[in-house]
Design an enzyme around this catalytic site. Structure first.
Site: not given
Length: 396
Positions: A109, A176
């Protein structure tokens, strides 16, 4: 503005189509007003998830969500030039320094966290410190590449959770991460170092091979043998079932592949984004806001996910910008349909009690987090509104 829209949307006016974008401009201005209104309440905190009273619960220091308030503030600065947004965004920089100082905090992330903070700062203000932090984050993301399977490792083991966590994360890639590749492409543009570009493209190719099914639905996660890199199986983590199609993961991949195509000019990458968007359009049927998982069965709560709708709308507008004529018109119409659905059923910018922009987000339905405000839904709502109006400068 008309000429800008014609250029951005591939000459849509030549097809005879007409659009009324006043409602999108008005919604975007309400977003800016809301950010100003809640600034004294939010302070230096970063929203994580909404409460039932439409106020925020806030992030801890290393949360993957920590940058989405920052991203909204940088967009607001771009739109207004108001230094109040600059000051509020830049005051969050210590949060991102702390991530780089803690090896347990650095995972896939990093792209979300640093593209919408330090990269945005560099692009908007030419801050050398922000550039340096962004490049350090890109190097940390690059180091997560697993050559055996040609993928970026998603999550980290956590010492407090022992061997079960380590076994779960080993060899795992998630949808993601396609959105996080933008940090690597930016680092390549900044430095010219081919490793950044090559790893981003290798990871995207692996995702295309293993997370996209033959019918263009998608897995949320895929597991590889952590030693040999051999592909093992697709699974879900936040979706309904392993073989279902979690709508936000699918939206991450639409936006991620579309953004990669915009960055690289690769036609095959654009084709993947088109296929994924076309499949989502079919799966939605007559809906204008996606259900949280397209594969839920009867008797399962059919929560909507406004964040999936916002992410997908932004991605679809990117696809429109890379196509022309009737095809561009088709994608613009789909993006408009998604925005119209959000404005009709999820928009909180006319509710003075709300601290966020969108309601009815689904963070993790199986864990009990549904029908709520989400900061990433809010960020992508602003991005989608801007793209619908012809804006082209973002931080990806």
């Amino acid at each position: 503005m008309r000429a800008q829209l014609d250029s951005y949307f591939g000459g849509l006016t030549g097809t005879g189509a007409t659009r009324s974008t006043d409602r999108y401009q008005q919604a975007l201005e309400r977003c800016l007003d809301r950010l100003r209104e809640v600034m004294p309440i939010v302070g230096l905190r970063n929203p994580k998830i909404g409460r039932p009273d439409l106020t925020w619960n806030y992030c801890g220091p290393f949360d993957w969500v920590v940058s989405f308030q920052s991203g909204q503030l940088w967009l607001a600065l771009q739109l207004t030039g108001d230094p109040v947004f600059l000051n509020a965004a830049r005051a969050r920089r210590p949060v991102f320094r702390q991530i780089l100082q803690n090896r347990h905090a650095r995972d896939h992330d990093l792209g979300f966290q640093f593209s919408l903070s330090c990269v945005a700062d560099w692009l908007m203000t030419s801050s050398s410190e922000a550039r340096e932090l962004g490049l350090r984050a890109a190097e940390a993301l690059l180091a997560r590449f697993r050559h055996e399977g040609q993928y970026l490792q998603a999550w980290n083991p956590r010492p407090s959770q022992g061997g079960s966590r380590a076994e779960f994360v080993a060899g795992r890639v998630i949808a993601d991460t396609m959105q996080n590749l933008a940090l690597l492409h930016w680092a390549h543009r900044e430095t010219g170092h081919a490793d950044f570009r090559d790893v981003a493209m290798a990871h995207a190719a692996t995702v295309a091979r293993h997370l996209i099914r033959e019918d263009d639905t998608t897995y949320h996660t895929f597991v590889f043998d952590a030693v040999s890199g051999a592909p093992l199986r697709g699974e879900t983590h936040q979706g309904f079932a392993d073989e279902s199609c979690w709508s936000r993961g699918h939206a991450w991949m639409i936006h991620g592949f579309a953004q990669s195509a915009l960055t690289t000019g690769d036609k095959d990458t654009l084709d993947i984004a088109r296929r994924l968007a076309a499949r989502a359009e079919v799966l939605m049927g007559a809906d204008s806001v996606p259900v949280w998982d397209y594969g839920i069965t009867e008797g399962t709560p059919a929560f909507r996910d406004s964040s999936a709708g916002a992410i997908m709308a932004a991605g679809v507008y990117i696809i429109a910008s890379l196509t022309s004529g009737d095809e561009a018109a088709r994608w613009i119409a789909f993006g408009d349909r998604l925005l119209d659905g959000l404005l009709a059923t999820c928009d909180l910018t006319t509710n003075p009690a709300a601290h966020g922009l969108l309601n009815h987000g689904a963070a993790h339905v199986k864990a009990g987090f549904a029908d709520t405000m989400l900061p990433y839904g809010d960020y992508y709502f602003m991005e989608a509104l801007m793209r619908s109006l012809g804006h082209t400068q973002f931080f990806w």
